[in-house]
Design an enzyme around this catalytic site. Structure first.
Site, short mmCIF file in Angstrom:
data_model
loop_
_atom_site.label_atom_id
_atom_site.label_comp_id
_atom_site.label_asym_id
_atom_site.label_seq_id
_atom_site.Cartn_x
_atom_site.Cartn_y
_atom_site.Cartn_z
CG ASP A 6 1.50 6.64 3.21
OD1 ASP A 6 0.69 5.77 3.59
OD2 ASP A 6 2.60 6.83 3.75
NE ARG B 24 6.14 10.95 2.86
CZ ARG B 24 4.89 11.26 3.21
NH1 ARG B 24 3.92 10.34 3.12
NH2 ARG B 24 4.61 12.48 3.62
NE ARG C 259 -2.11 -1.34 3.64
CZ ARG C 259 -2.66 -1.38 4.86
NH1 ARG C 259 -3.94 -1.10 5.02
NH2 ARG C 259 -1.92 -1.69 5.90
CE1 TYR D 68 6.97 3.08 -1.77
CE2 TYR D 68 7.97 1.12 -0.80
CZ TYR D 68 6.85 1.91 -1.06
OH TYR D 68 5.62 1.50 -0.61
#
Length: 255
Positions: free
Chosen positions: A51, A196, A49, A109
């Site tokens: 954000d 992040r 998932r 990522y």
């Protein structure tokens, strides 16, 4: 029949991946489109998932259906019913034992920082702007302390619902390409906001505000309040998961 899909999306205008009752999500849009193609309800399960505001280069999902459609029809039919910010890249049948989340061996990522005095215009939705010159080499060296299996509590969001904070980072690379500083990270799995928060802690190193050893100290201390702030979502893209070759998925998601 179980079918796997590769999906790309611009997450800027979505409230994230997961279906919600009060706003637009990628999962909600995809399920609605697939349900129209199947002429029956379709529920998808994803590899990871994302954000609100986070993009997907090749998210992988699976779903079960008894609707008889060829793979081309799933791709073109879904795309014709999806908003322009979402596209199905490919579809293929997979064994019933395949699971988009649990069969994945890792996830990847990429975070892009536009490092110049002037903010972005054309790429504003896909980068984070940093006007202070960054030392990408120092950021890379600092990030190597995170390789391997560790408790990543220092980089875990307060709202994270994972049962524990142990994750295994398989690779972390920071490099400069012209005006962009690119952070790429691969791990077996990620905590909520983990990438992040890592980027938010690498930035002070890049600015020269913290030593190269700071990431190692943060990792050992396991204190989220001491680490850097959460970097904006706009620069983050989920490149996709990786699966064992025996599943026969496209090369971009196969180990």
């Amino acid at each position: 029949m179980r079918i796997a899909l590769g999906v790309e999306y611009d997450g800027t205008d979505f409230l994230g991946w997961q279906r919600l009752s009060h706003g637009s999500t990628v999962q909600g849009a995809l399920e609605q489109a697939l349900s129209r193609v199947a002429a029956q309800p379709v529920t998808v399960t994803c590899a990871g998932r994302t954000d609100a505001g986070v993009h997907g280069r090749c998210q992988v999902v699976h779903f079960d259906t008894d609707a008889e459609r060829d793979m081309r029809s799933w791709v073109l039919g879904a795309c014709s019913n999806l908003p322009t910010a979402v596209a199905v890249l490919w579809a293929q049948p997979v064994p019933g034992a395949f699971h988009a989340r649990f069969s994945a061996r890792s996830r990847r990522y990429r975070y892009i920082i536009l490092n110049r005095p002037v903010r972005a215009a054309l790429d504003a939705r896909y980068v984070t702007w940093e006007r202070t010159p960054l030392d990408a080499s120092a950021m890379h060296r600092a990030g190597q302390a995170l390789l391997g299996e560790h408790d990543f509590s220092a980089f875990r969001a307060v709202s994270c619902q994972a049962a524990h904070a142990r994750r295994c980072v398989l690779g972390l690379d920071v490099r400069r390409e012209g005006e962009q500083v690119i952070v790429q990270i691969e791990a077996n799995a990620f905590l909520h906001h983990m990438v992040r928060n890592i980027v938010g802690s690498l930035l002070p190193v890049g600015r020269g505000q913290q030593a190269v050893t700071w990431l190692a100290h943060l990792l050992a201390g396991r204190d989220r309040e001491v680490a850097g702030p959460t970097a904006p979502s706009s620069g983050l893209t989920f490149l996709g998961p990786r699966y064992e070759a025996h599943w026969g998925l496209p090369a971009e998601v196969s180990a």
